[in-house]
Design a protein around this motif. Structure first.
Motif, PDB file in Angstrom:
ATOM      1  N   LEU A  30       0.850  -1.199   0.000  1.00 32.73           N
ATOM      2  CA  LEU A  30       0.000   0.000   0.000  1.00 32.73           C
ATOM      3  C   LEU A  30       0.882   1.244   0.000  1.00 32.73           C
ATOM      4  CD1 LEU A  30      -2.149  -2.094   0.657  1.00 32.73           C
ATOM      5  CD2 LEU A  30      -3.107  -0.528   2.328  1.00 32.73           C
ATOM      6  N   THR A  31       0.459   2.243  -0.770  1.00 33.61           N
ATOM      7  CA  THR A  31       1.223   3.470  -0.853  1.00 33.61           C
ATOM      8  C   THR A  31       0.288   4.658  -0.977  1.00 33.61           C
ATOM      9  OG1 THR A  31       3.117   4.515  -1.989  1.00 33.61           O
ATOM     10  CG2 THR A  31       1.447   3.473  -3.388  1.00 33.61           C
ATOM     11  N   LEU A  82       0.236  -3.855  -5.816  1.00 34.12           N
ATOM     12  CA  LEU A  82       0.232  -2.463  -5.354  1.00 34.12           C
ATOM     13  C   LEU A  82      -1.159  -1.833  -5.357  1.00 34.12           C
ATOM     14  CD1 LEU A  82       2.214  -0.163  -4.481  1.00 34.12           C
ATOM     15  CD2 LEU A  82       2.174   0.579  -6.867  1.00 34.12           C
ATOM     16  N   PHE A  83      -1.515  -1.219  -4.220  1.00 40.03           N
ATOM     17  CA  PHE A  83      -2.734  -0.423  -4.072  1.00 40.03           C
ATOM     18  C   PHE A  83      -2.341   0.958  -3.539  1.00 40.03           C
ATOM     19  CE2 PHE A  83      -4.006  -4.788  -3.719  1.00 40.03           C
ATOM     20  CZ  PHE A  83      -5.307  -4.880  -4.194  1.00 40.03           C
ATOM     21  N   TYR A  84      -3.185   1.958  -3.801  1.00 43.53           N
ATOM     22  CA  TYR A  84      -2.945   3.255  -3.162  1.00 43.53           C
ATOM     23  C   TYR A  84      -4.127   3.637  -2.287  1.00 43.53           C
ATOM     24  CZ  TYR A  84      -5.849   5.780  -6.636  1.00 43.53           C
ATOM     25  OH  TYR A  84      -6.880   6.245  -7.424  1.00 43.53           O
ATOM     26  N   VAL A  85      -3.859   4.529  -1.341  1.00 45.74           N
ATOM     27  CA  VAL A  85      -4.865   4.966  -0.376  1.00 45.74           C
ATOM     28  C   VAL A  85      -5.277   6.397  -0.705  1.00 45.74           C
ATOM     29  CG1 VAL A  85      -5.437   5.177   2.070  1.00 45.74           C
ATOM     30  CG2 VAL A  85      -3.645   3.582   1.348  1.00 45.74           C
ATOM     31  N   PRO A  86      -6.492   6.623  -1.228  1.00 49.10           N
ATOM     32  CA  PRO A  86      -6.939   7.997  -1.495  1.00 49.10           C
ATOM     33  C   PRO A  86      -7.088   8.774  -0.184  1.00 49.10           C
ATOM     34  CG  PRO A  86      -8.364   6.358  -2.563  1.00 49.10           C
ATOM     35  CD  PRO A  86      -7.505   5.631  -1.591  1.00 49.10           C
ATOM     36  N   MET A  87      -6.803  10.070  -0.245  1.00 46.77           N
ATOM     37  CA  MET A  87      -6.978  10.911   0.933  1.00 46.77           C
ATOM     38  C   MET A  87      -7.600  12.236   0.535  1.00 46.77           C
ATOM     39  SD  MET A  87      -2.967  11.839   1.669  1.00 46.77           S
ATOM     40  CE  MET A  87      -3.338  13.068   2.918  1.00 46.77           C
ATOM     41  N   MET A  88      -8.452  12.749   1.410  1.00 47.22           N
ATOM     42  CA  MET A  88      -9.149  13.998   1.145  1.00 47.22           C
ATOM     43  C   MET A  88      -9.172  14.861   2.405  1.00 47.22           C
ATOM     44  SD  MET A  88     -12.436  12.593  -1.024  1.00 47.22           S
ATOM     45  CE  MET A  88     -13.133  14.242  -1.169  1.00 47.22           C
ATOM     46  N   VAL A  89      -9.268  16.168   2.213  1.00 44.67           N
ATOM     47  CA  VAL A  89      -9.417  17.103   3.326  1.00 44.67           C
ATOM     48  C   VAL A  89     -10.835  17.002   3.887  1.00 44.67           C
ATOM     49  CG1 VAL A  89      -9.607  19.559   3.906  1.00 44.67           C
ATOM     50  CG2 VAL A  89      -7.659  18.733   2.584  1.00 44.67           C
ATOM     51  N   GLN A  90     -10.909  17.009   5.207  1.00 43.64           N
ATOM     52  CA  GLN A  90     -12.208  16.981   5.885  1.00 43.64           C
ATOM     53  C   GLN A  90     -12.208  18.076   6.951  1.00 43.64           C
ATOM     54  OE1 GLN A  90     -13.707  13.075   7.099  1.00 43.64           O
ATOM     55  NE2 GLN A  90     -14.284  13.956   9.075  1.00 43.64           N
ATOM     56  N   PHE A  91     -13.024  19.093   6.763  1.00 41.95           N
ATOM     57  CA  PHE A  91     -13.070  20.178   7.741  1.00 41.95           C
ATOM     58  C   PHE A  91     -13.775  19.712   9.009  1.00 41.95           C
ATOM     59  CE2 PHE A  91     -11.774  22.710   4.227  1.00 41.95           C
ATOM     60  CZ  PHE A  91     -11.185  23.838   4.781  1.00 41.95           C
ATOM     61  N   LEU A  92     -13.234  20.141  10.148  1.00 41.63           N
ATOM     62  CA  LEU A  92     -13.821  19.763  11.436  1.00 41.63           C
ATOM     63  C   LEU A  92     -14.890  20.743  11.879  1.00 41.63           C
ATOM     64  CD1 LEU A  92     -10.651  18.632  13.447  1.00 41.63           C
ATOM     65  CD2 LEU A  92     -12.037  17.353  11.800  1.00 41.63           C
ATOM     66  N   ASP A  93     -14.804  21.964  11.384  1.00 42.34           N
ATOM     67  CA  ASP A  93     -15.828  22.969  11.715  1.00 42.34           C
ATOM     68  C   ASP A  93     -15.775  24.102  10.694  1.00 42.34           C
ATOM     69  OD1 ASP A  93     -13.536  24.381  12.374  1.00 42.34           O
ATOM     70  OD2 ASP A  93     -14.420  25.306  14.147  1.00 42.34           O
TER      71      ASP A  93
END
Length: 349
Positions: free
Chosen positions: A299-300, A322-333
């Motif tokens: 995983l990368t 091989l796999f990749y891990v998507p990531m996104m911004v998440q606002f807390l407030d």
């Protein structure tokens, strides 16, 4: 190995000299001795005070998604230096490009959002922006990636990021710390986002951070965001990821990713490389051999993925692991407030 406090003490004279140089440079811009250019198109800058990963690319992607929802398709261009690329000068991304010609992060954005947006790279933003407008006359928004210290362009909206684990007001100027300029420089920004916050960050701690950061930001808005990880993905395989994995990272701060992966998988090995690292054939063979011998998947990050898939050894060695891990911004407030800030910038220009 020196303790961090001893290192700061030893390096403090050099930090002081560096701080003075940067303050003098900023002063020349402030008194308009050095030229500052403003353009007819809306320019949004995403940057930081520190070196290392504060989450600029996920924030740029967040802004892109928001702008696309506001019907700005084919009217957005991202512009960055293209760190680590083997080309020079201005370049508008096309289908022949890859991570080597654009840099890993610009190619990641191009691969993800094409053809809805344009992606450009260029060391000199003052020269690159007119080139964008010449090639894309319908363009309405240019997003500058990592341009807070690029004072020769005046953005319509300047967003500065600070990593929760390395808050700028607790840090020091290089080489004692990670700051590219003094803490007071953040006051040039229109908004501050504290990034990579834990999901359970309390209102009390948010208040304490706001109070400390407001000394420099004054009455400007301060937001808090975390990282949301998606399901591991590979376009080459439909099967799920194995329980046992190896992790490959070439990012500045992989700790949050590792914590997430530990909650779902058993990590047998972490191949850790420096930020923007391009893996050699020998390194890829080592990773592939470990995966085969230990019957694990690899995983990368998405940023590392776009470099690996263009490597000559990818097809033969890693494609089936091989796999990749998507990531996104998440606002807390106050996410709506942040979005309104962007909308108001677009309306004003």
């Amino acid at each position: 190995m020196f303790d961090n406090k001893y290192w700061q003490l030893i390096m403090s004279p050099f930090s002081l000299l560096y701080k003075w140089v940067m303050q003098f440079r900023n002063h020349l811009y402030n008194i308009e001795y050095k030229a500052i250019f403003q353009f007819e198109t809306t320019v949004i800058s995403v940057g930081n005070l520190s070196v290392g990963g504060t989450g600029k690319t996920p924030m740029v992607e967040y802004i892109i998604r928001f702008l696309l929802k506001n019907k700005l398709e084919n009217k957005i261009t991202t512009l960055s230096r293209g760190y680590g690329r083997n080309t020079k000068g201005f370049r508008m991304a096309n289908e022949q490009d890859d991570a080597n010609t654009l840099g890993d992060e610009p190619f990641q954005i191009y691969r993800k959002f094409r053809p809805a947006i344009n992606v450009a790279v260029g060391e000199d933003r003052v020269l690159a922006i007119p080139s964008i407008l010449y090639e894309q006359p319908e363009n309405e928004v240019i997003i500058l990636d990592d341009a807070f210290q690029h004072r020769s362009v005046k953005p319509n909206l300047s967003i500065v990021l600070s990593d929760y684990q390395h808050l700028f007001y607790k840090d020091y100027v290089l080489p004692s710390g990670r700051l590219r300029e003094s803490r007071s420089g953040v006051s040039r920004a229109d908004a501050l986002v504290i990034t990579k916050c834990p999901d359970n960050l309390s209102a009390e701690e948010m208040g304490n951070i706001r109070e400390s950061a407001s000394i420099y930001m004054r009455d400007k808005p301060i937001y808090f965001s975390g990282i949301s990880y998606g399901n591991c993905y590979s376009p080459y395989m439909e099967r799920p990821v194995k329980e046992k994995i190896a992790v490959v990272t070439g990012i500045a701060h992989p700790e949050p990713l590792l914590e997430f992966l530990k909650s779902k998988y058993k990590i047998c090995k972490h191949f850790r490389f420096q930020d923007h690292h391009y893996l050699s054939s020998n390194e890829i063979q080592e990773i592939a051999l470990f995966a085969q011998e230990n019957q694990v998947d690899v995983l990368t990050t998405e940023k590392d993925w776009v470099k690996l898939i263009n490597h000559s050894n990818f097809e033969a060695s890693l494609k089936n692991h091989l796999f990749y891990v998507p990531m996104m911004v998440q606002f807390l407030d106050e996410e709506k407030s942040f979005q309104q800030l962007i909308e108001e910038t677009l309306k004003e220009h």
